[in-house]
Design a protein around this motif. Structure first.
Motif, PDB file in Angstrom:
ATOM      1  N   LYS A 164      20.878 -36.111   4.331  1.00 37.09           N
ATOM      2  CA  LYS A 164      20.130 -36.109   2.663  1.00 37.09           C
ATOM      3  C   LYS A 164      20.627 -36.900   2.303  1.00 37.09           C
ATOM      4  O   LYS A 164      20.723 -37.679   1.034  1.00 37.09           O
ATOM      5  CB  LYS A 164      21.991 -35.038   2.504  1.00 37.09           C
ATOM      6  CG  LYS A 164      23.165 -35.938   3.366  1.00 37.09           C
ATOM      7  CD  LYS A 164      24.855 -34.682   2.957  1.00 37.09           C
ATOM      8  CE  LYS A 164      25.441 -35.716   3.414  1.00 37.09           C
ATOM      9  NZ  LYS A 164      25.699 -37.154   2.734  1.00 37.09           N
ATOM     10  N   ASP A 165      21.389 -38.269   3.069  1.00 40.04           N
ATOM     11  CA  ASP A 165      20.671 -39.653   1.960  1.00 40.04           C
ATOM     12  C   ASP A 165      19.641 -40.777   2.644  1.00 40.04           C
ATOM     13  O   ASP A 165      19.996 -41.491   1.806  1.00 40.04           O
ATOM     14  CB  ASP A 165      21.976 -40.218   3.025  1.00 40.04           C
ATOM     15  CG  ASP A 165      23.490 -39.910   3.131  1.00 40.04           C
ATOM     16  OD1 ASP A 165      23.972 -39.222   1.707  1.00 40.04           O
ATOM     17  OD2 ASP A 165      24.096 -40.272   3.765  1.00 40.04           O
ATOM     18  N   LEU A 166      18.995 -39.879   2.923  1.00 37.19           N
ATOM     19  CA  LEU A 166      17.015 -40.784   3.163  1.00 37.19           C
ATOM     20  C   LEU A 166      17.071 -40.806   1.794  1.00 37.19           C
ATOM     21  O   LEU A 166      16.541 -40.004   1.148  1.00 37.19           O
ATOM     22  CB  LEU A 166      16.333 -39.815   3.710  1.00 37.19           C
ATOM     23  CG  LEU A 166      15.960 -40.262   5.311  1.00 37.19           C
ATOM     24  CD1 LEU A 166      15.493 -39.172   5.628  1.00 37.19           C
ATOM     25  CD2 LEU A 166      15.439 -41.631   6.066  1.00 37.19           C
ATOM     26  N   ARG A 192      22.373 -39.555  12.469  1.00 42.15           N
ATOM     27  CA  ARG A 192      23.717 -39.325  13.505  1.00 42.15           C
ATOM     28  C   ARG A 192      23.593 -37.900  12.544  1.00 42.15           C
ATOM     29  O   ARG A 192      24.404 -36.752  12.244  1.00 42.15           O
ATOM     30  CB  ARG A 192      24.976 -39.625  12.582  1.00 42.15           C
ATOM     31  CG  ARG A 192      25.218 -40.926  12.781  1.00 42.15           C
ATOM     32  CD  ARG A 192      26.273 -41.696  12.242  1.00 42.15           C
ATOM     33  NE  ARG A 192      26.731 -42.649  12.548  1.00 42.15           N
ATOM     34  CZ  ARG A 192      27.541 -43.628  12.293  1.00 42.15           C
ATOM     35  NH1 ARG A 192      28.683 -42.440  11.436  1.00 42.15           N
ATOM     36  NH2 ARG A 192      27.698 -44.771  12.874  1.00 42.15           N
ATOM     37  N   ASP A 193      22.049 -36.736  12.781  1.00 48.23           N
ATOM     38  CA  ASP A 193      22.085 -35.323  11.894  1.00 48.23           C
ATOM     39  C   ASP A 193      21.684 -34.617  12.656  1.00 48.23           C
ATOM     40  O   ASP A 193      20.627 -34.530  12.955  1.00 48.23           O
ATOM     41  CB  ASP A 193      21.450 -35.907  10.397  1.00 48.23           C
ATOM     42  CG  ASP A 193      21.695 -34.547   9.187  1.00 48.23           C
ATOM     43  OD1 ASP A 193      22.443 -33.380  10.190  1.00 48.23           O
ATOM     44  OD2 ASP A 193      20.666 -34.682   8.167  1.00 48.23           O
ATOM     45  N   PRO A 194      22.433 -33.878  13.782  1.00 47.34           N
ATOM     46  CA  PRO A 194      21.780 -33.263  14.763  1.00 47.34           C
ATOM     47  C   PRO A 194      20.948 -31.507  13.632  1.00 47.34           C
ATOM     48  O   PRO A 194      19.676 -31.381  14.848  1.00 47.34           O
ATOM     49  CB  PRO A 194      22.874 -32.499  15.180  1.00 47.34           C
ATOM     50  CG  PRO A 194      24.398 -32.590  14.472  1.00 47.34           C
ATOM     51  CD  PRO A 194      23.933 -33.528  13.306  1.00 47.34           C
ATOM     52  N   ASP A 195      21.414 -31.479  12.862  1.00 49.76           N
ATOM     53  CA  ASP A 195      21.075 -30.496  12.136  1.00 49.76           C
ATOM     54  C   ASP A 195      19.688 -30.963  10.948  1.00 49.76           C
ATOM     55  O   ASP A 195      18.027 -29.882  10.828  1.00 49.76           O
ATOM     56  CB  ASP A 195      21.156 -29.501  10.986  1.00 49.76           C
ATOM     57  CG  ASP A 195      22.530 -29.230  11.704  1.00 49.76           C
ATOM     58  OD1 ASP A 195      22.987 -28.985  12.778  1.00 49.76           O
ATOM     59  OD2 ASP A 195      23.710 -29.308  11.049  1.00 49.76           O
ATOM     60  N   LEU A 199      12.612 -36.633  12.541  1.00 48.96           N
ATOM     61  CA  LEU A 199      12.229 -37.439  13.640  1.00 48.96           C
ATOM     62  C   LEU A 199      14.224 -37.721  13.318  1.00 48.96           C
ATOM     63  O   LEU A 199      15.289 -38.015  12.817  1.00 48.96           O
ATOM     64  CB  LEU A 199      11.393 -39.126  12.899  1.00 48.96           C
ATOM     65  CG  LEU A 199      10.060 -39.037  13.307  1.00 48.96           C
ATOM     66  CD1 LEU A 199       9.284 -39.813  12.553  1.00 48.96           C
ATOM     67  CD2 LEU A 199       9.835 -38.375  14.981  1.00 48.96           C
ATOM     68  N   HIS A 200      14.575 -38.477  14.936  1.00 50.29           N
ATOM     69  CA  HIS A 200      15.796 -39.126  14.639  1.00 50.29           C
ATOM     70  C   HIS A 200      15.985 -40.502  15.526  1.00 50.29           C
ATOM     71  O   HIS A 200      15.298 -40.314  16.756  1.00 50.29           O
ATOM     72  CB  HIS A 200      17.177 -37.565  16.424  1.00 50.29           C
ATOM     73  CG  HIS A 200      16.974 -36.925  14.966  1.00 50.29           C
ATOM     74  ND1 HIS A 200      16.244 -36.094  15.084  1.00 50.29           N
ATOM     75  CD2 HIS A 200      18.264 -36.665  15.115  1.00 50.29           C
ATOM     76  CE1 HIS A 200      16.381 -35.003  14.479  1.00 50.29           C
ATOM     77  NE2 HIS A 200      18.160 -34.723  14.291  1.00 50.29           N
TER      78      HIS A 200
END
Length: 294
Positions: A164-166, A192-195, A199-200
């Motif tokens: 939501k902060d991208l 930090r967003d598992p949902d 990409l992580h």
């Protein structure tokens, strides 16, 4: 459209204190904390001739409230208007977030040195952003896209803690198909967003995936201080040349013209004003000046 940016960007009338009235044309919510504002100077002649270098900033003034330094996030090629991405983080920016189309503000600038985009011609570009750092690098990216024939391959790594902060996520995703046809790679990830379905990973994790040649690539970086050491180490390990690595430190600025002393850093032998000597610094300035990344 083709336009050559002047070597020296000067304030109107060469007066660093000159304030000019600008009208809000559009307000677009980007995240829960950031909004994108489109402005145009009310003076039509000024609106058409005013320009800047990617990486420069302006001082945005709300009369009776105060002023804040904000990096310009639009392309210098698109004359007549400019965009600012503003985070709601204090008294002045809280008032700014209440602005609506038709409202006016006062603006002075542009200030700072900006990125040496003219020196980068013929090189690949690697842009690495985290959090609010995406805003000033968007100016570099859009300028390069408007001058696509001047640069080689381009990679833009855009990261944030949570999806939501991208910043500019939708805009960059919409550009992906066209960008790939132009040898432009866009990588967006969260840490930090598992949902998050995409990409992580941290910015440095994606440097090997860039479509750039390390030996002939200009690198522009902007993000929180804690990211820089790891990104620097990764870049150098992968063969990117330190002399081609640049960082913008727009978060350290206050008055914009070196009078308040808020952005003084360094020692008696290596002293810098971030607003005047920067906000864009090369790698060797960064590692040789104590306090620049604090």
């Amino acid at each position: 459209m083709s336009m050559v940016l002047p070597k020296e960007i000067m304030m109107p009338n060469d007066n660093p204190y000159a304030l000019h009235r600008a009208k809000v044309l559009r307000v677009y919510p980007l995240t829960e904390k950031e909004k994108l504002f489109l402005f145009r100077f009310e003076d039509a002649e000024l609106a058409e001739k005013w320009t800047f270098r990617p990486g420069q900033f302006v001082q945005l003034t709300i009369p009776g409230v105060g002023e804040v330094p904000i990096s310009i996030c639009s392309s210098a090629m698109r004359r007549g208007f400019f965009e600012l991405c503003i985070r709601k983080a204090g008294r002045v920016t809280t008032v700014v977030h209440r602005l609506k189309p038709g409202d006016t503000v006062l603006v002075r600038g542009p200030y700072g040195n900006g990125f040496p985009v003219d020196e980068w011609e013929g090189m690949d570009l690697l842009l690495i952003a985290a959090g609010l750092g995406t805003a000033p690098l968007r100016s570099v990216f859009l300028y390069a896209m408007d001058n696509r024939w001047k640069y080689g391959n381009i990679t833009f790594i855009n990261t944030a803690r949570y999806g939501k902060d991208l910043l500019f996520y939708k805009e960059l995703e919409a550009m992906k198909d066209l960008a790939e046809a132009e040898n432009v790679k866009i990588i967006q990830s969260v840490t930090r967003d598992p949902d998050w379905p995409g990409l992580h990973g941290r910015p440095q994790n994606f440097i090997p995936e860039a479509n750039t040649n390390p030996k002939k690539t200009a690198v522009a970086i902007c993000g929180p201080p804690r990211m820089y050491k790891a990104v620097f180490e990764a870049l150098i390990n992968y063969g990117y040349r330190p002399e081609n690595i640049y960082v913008t430190l727009e978060r350290k600025m206050k008055c914009g013209i070196g009078k308040c002393g808020h952005c003084n850093v360094g020692t008696s032998t290596s002293w810098k004003y971030v607003c005047k000597d920067g906000p864009v610094f090369g790698y060797f300035d960064i590692i040789s000046t104590p306090g620049l990344l604090d």
